[in-house]
Design an enzyme around this catalytic site. Structure first.
Site, PDB file in Angstrom:
ATOM      1  N   LYS A 187      -7.857   1.589  -2.824  1.00 15.52           N
ATOM      2  CA  LYS A 187      -7.503   1.168  -1.459  1.00 15.52           C
ATOM      3  C   LYS A 187      -7.592   2.350  -0.479  1.00 15.52           C
ATOM      4  O   LYS A 187      -8.199   2.242   0.581  1.00 15.52           O
ATOM      5  CB  LYS A 187      -6.080   0.596  -1.482  1.00 15.52           C
ATOM      6  CG  LYS A 187      -5.408   0.442  -0.158  1.00 15.52           C
ATOM      7  CD  LYS A 187      -5.673  -0.881   0.497  1.00 15.52           C
ATOM      8  CE  LYS A 187      -5.053  -0.910   1.891  1.00 15.52           C
ATOM      9  NZ  LYS A 187      -5.302  -2.094   2.637  1.00 15.52           N
ATOM     10  N   THR A 220       0.868  -1.183   0.000  1.00 16.98           N
ATOM     11  CA  THR A 220       0.000   0.000   0.000  1.00 16.98           C
ATOM     12  C   THR A 220       0.901   1.228   0.000  1.00 16.98           C
ATOM     13  O   THR A 220       1.626   1.462   0.976  1.00 16.98           O
ATOM     14  CB  THR A 220      -0.896   0.017   1.248  1.00 16.98           C
ATOM     15  OG1 THR A 220      -1.700  -1.156   1.254  1.00 16.98           O
ATOM     16  CG2 THR A 220      -1.793   1.250   1.248  1.00 16.98           C
TER      17      THR A 220
HETATM   18  P1  NAD Z   1       5.885  -5.748   7.279  1.00 18.86           P
HETATM   19  O1  NAD Z   1       6.701  -4.613   7.785  1.00 18.86           O
HETATM   20  O2  NAD Z   1       5.557  -6.882   8.199  1.00 18.86           O
HETATM   21  O3  NAD Z   1       6.601  -6.386   5.982  1.00 18.86           O
HETATM   22  C1  NAD Z   1       7.377  -5.680   5.065  1.00 18.86           C
HETATM   23  C2  NAD Z   1       8.603  -6.503   4.789  1.00 18.86           C
HETATM   24  O4  NAD Z   1       9.392  -5.853   3.792  1.00 18.86           O
HETATM   25  C3  NAD Z   1       9.497  -6.689   6.017  1.00 18.86           C
HETATM   26  O5  NAD Z   1       9.744  -8.078   6.235  1.00 18.86           O
HETATM   27  C4  NAD Z   1      10.773  -5.939   5.657  1.00 18.86           C
HETATM   28  O6  NAD Z   1      11.951  -6.523   6.205  1.00 18.86           O
HETATM   29  C5  NAD Z   1      10.741  -6.040   4.148  1.00 18.86           C
HETATM   30  N1  NAD Z   1      11.550  -5.027   3.478  1.00 18.86           N
HETATM   31  C6  NAD Z   1      11.646  -3.697   3.754  1.00 18.86           C
HETATM   32  N2  NAD Z   1      12.480  -3.096   2.894  1.00 18.86           N
HETATM   33  C7  NAD Z   1      12.929  -4.063   2.052  1.00 18.86           C
HETATM   34  C8  NAD Z   1      13.829  -4.062   0.974  1.00 18.86           C
HETATM   35  N3  NAD Z   1      14.429  -2.937   0.568  1.00 18.86           N
HETATM   36  N4  NAD Z   1      14.065  -5.234   0.339  1.00 18.86           N
HETATM   37  C9  NAD Z   1      13.463  -6.370   0.740  1.00 18.86           C
HETATM   38  N5  NAD Z   1      12.594  -6.431   1.777  1.00 18.86           N
HETATM   39  C10 NAD Z   1      12.344  -5.294   2.423  1.00 18.86           C
HETATM   40  O7  NAD Z   1       4.556  -5.103   6.682  1.00 18.86           O
HETATM   41  P2  NAD Z   1       3.208  -5.864   6.278  1.00 18.86           P
HETATM   42  O8  NAD Z   1       2.249  -5.823   7.423  1.00 18.86           O
HETATM   43  O9  NAD Z   1       3.557  -7.167   5.641  1.00 18.86           O
HETATM   44  O10 NAD Z   1       2.642  -4.855   5.174  1.00 18.86           O
HETATM   45  C11 NAD Z   1       3.184  -4.796   3.872  1.00 18.86           C
HETATM   46  C12 NAD Z   1       2.345  -3.837   3.047  1.00 18.86           C
HETATM   47  O11 NAD Z   1       0.990  -4.302   3.025  1.00 18.86           O
HETATM   48  C13 NAD Z   1       2.297  -2.413   3.611  1.00 18.86           C
HETATM   49  O12 NAD Z   1       2.337  -1.506   2.546  1.00 18.86           O
HETATM   50  C14 NAD Z   1       0.962  -2.361   4.346  1.00 18.86           C
HETATM   51  O13 NAD Z   1       0.432  -1.050   4.392  1.00 18.86           O
HETATM   52  C15 NAD Z   1       0.111  -3.276   3.482  1.00 18.86           C
HETATM   53  N6  NAD Z   1      -1.000  -3.928   4.192  1.00 18.86           N
HETATM   54  C16 NAD Z   1      -0.849  -4.449   5.444  1.00 18.86           C
HETATM   55  C17 NAD Z   1      -1.939  -5.052   6.079  1.00 18.86           C
HETATM   56  C18 NAD Z   1      -1.774  -5.636   7.466  1.00 18.86           C
HETATM   57  O14 NAD Z   1      -2.811  -5.877   8.116  1.00 18.86           O
HETATM   58  N7  NAD Z   1      -0.566  -5.906   7.953  1.00 18.86           N
HETATM   59  C19 NAD Z   1      -3.178  -5.117   5.439  1.00 18.86           C
HETATM   60  C20 NAD Z   1      -3.293  -4.621   4.141  1.00 18.86           C
HETATM   61  C21 NAD Z   1      -2.204  -4.015   3.517  1.00 18.86           C
END
Ligand code: NAD
Length: 299
Positions: free
Chosen positions: A171, A96
């Site tokens: 979204k 997102t």
């Molecule tokens: P998260 O922080 O758990 O996961 C993100 C991952 O990306 C982490 O494991 C991090 O180490 C990795 N990362 C960061 N920079 C990186 C890079 N340069 N190279 C490789 N990996 C890298 O976050 P999440 O909860 O999984 O959310 C991910 C996306 O989904 C966000 O944009 C969030 O807004 C969206 N989202 C989350 C939810 C939720 O409920 N958690 C629901 C809908 C949408």
């Protein structure tokens, strides 16, 4: 069976990648946190040592990263997706992020000869685990058609929202409705309490009246009326207040750039900011009920 490179194996990415493996796809995953890729390998995937290696591994490259800055860097840097993906790869960003970044990265991808989609999801970690996410997709129709079987392994409702960036637009507009309506529901239940009207009675009326909305009937912020709602487990998430604040800020950023009047969206963003400032970012977003009900709060 498709070969897929998956970058960003966090709370959402890990279960989404696991569902791709379960559907029979070959998944090579990378995350800056090494144990995340090891977790994928333990489930039958392949751990990549760099984003470049994951990007080069598939007919499709899927990313699930925190925010726009990470998406720009993972796609546009020298060791990133555009420089290393196969010529024919389809690129899908499920993070997102802001609409502007989504459109800029899609334009850079098109210039480099790639098809790209923005495909943010809703449904949270539970939806990611159950492969029941809603996926909102922006990008060319041919790319959408190509992505559909793979997206269907991670989500249940897949909607083509239009050209690049429209997935992100759908979204943030949806989540602005949710943030505003959750606050409205909290205010109504708080007022009812002060008027001596039991929460269950307001619920029974509003759930069947014109005030009805998802924030009442599926996610009631007051303990009791909806047993499955986070209010009944101390506001354990769910969907965190920090995530809601992030999405409301993205909506405000987009509203600013397009001169769209969104006074309630702005108020919701301010209230979530004040709530999160109390150190409650990891609580479910419906926990704002505790804050709304406070007689001494500053707004
Ligand atoms: P998260 O922080 O758990 O996961 C993100 C991952 O990306 C982490 O494991 C991090 O180490 C990795 N990362 C960061 N920079 C990186 C890079 N340069 N190279 C490789 N990996 C890298 O976050 P999440 O909860 O999984 O959310 C991910 C996306 O989904 C966000 O944009 C969030 O807004 C969206 N989202 C989350 C939810 C939720 O409920 N958690 C629901 C809908 C949408």
């Amino acid at each position: 069976m498709a070969t897929i490179g998956f970058i960003g194996l966090g709370n959402m990415g890990a279960p989404m990648a696991a569902n791709l493996l379960r559907a029979g796809h070959r998944v090579t995953g990378y995350d800056i946190v090494a144990r995340a890729a090891e977790g994928l390998a333990a489930r039958g995937g392949i751990a990549a040592a760099s984003a470049a290696e994951a990007a080069a591994a598939g007919e499709l490259v899927i990313t699930m990263l925190p925010a726009g800055a990470e998406v720009r860097s993972v796609y546009l840097d020298k060791g990133g997706v555009l420089a290393n993906a196969r010529n024919d790869a389809l690129l899908i960003d499920c993070s997102t992020i802001d609409v502007e970044t989504a459109r800029a990265v899609a334009a850079a991808a098109a210039e480099a000869g790639f098809q790209m989609l923005d495909a943010p999801v809703s449904g949270g970690v539970a939806g990611a685990e159950a492969a029941s996410l809603t996926v909102m997709v922006g990008g060319p129709p041919a790319a959408f058609a190509r992505a559909q079987p793979v997206l269907a392994a991670m989500g249940r409702t897949i909607v083509h929202a239009g050209p690049a960036g429209n997935g992100q637009a759908a979204k943030i507009c949806n989540n602005m409705i949710l943030g505003v309506s959750m606050i409205a529901v909290c205010e109504a239940f708080s007022l009812a309490e002060r008027l001596g009207l039991p929460a269950q009675t307001l619920f029974d009326v509003a759930a069947k009246s014109s005030g009805q909305c998802w924030a009442i009937t599926s996610y009631c912020p007051v303990p009791g009326p909806v047993p499955a709602s986070p209010a009944n487990r101390g506001y354990a998430p769910g969907f965190t207040a920090a995530m809601m604040l992030k999405d409301l800020r993205l909506a405000q950023q987009a509203a600013g750039l397009t001169a769209a009047p969104t006074p309630l969206g702005a108020a919701a963003a301010n209230l979530y900011q004040l709530f999160v400032d109390e150190g409650t970012g990891s609580l479910d977003f419906s926990g704002i009920y505790r804050f709304i009900g406070k007689p001494d709060r500053k707004v």
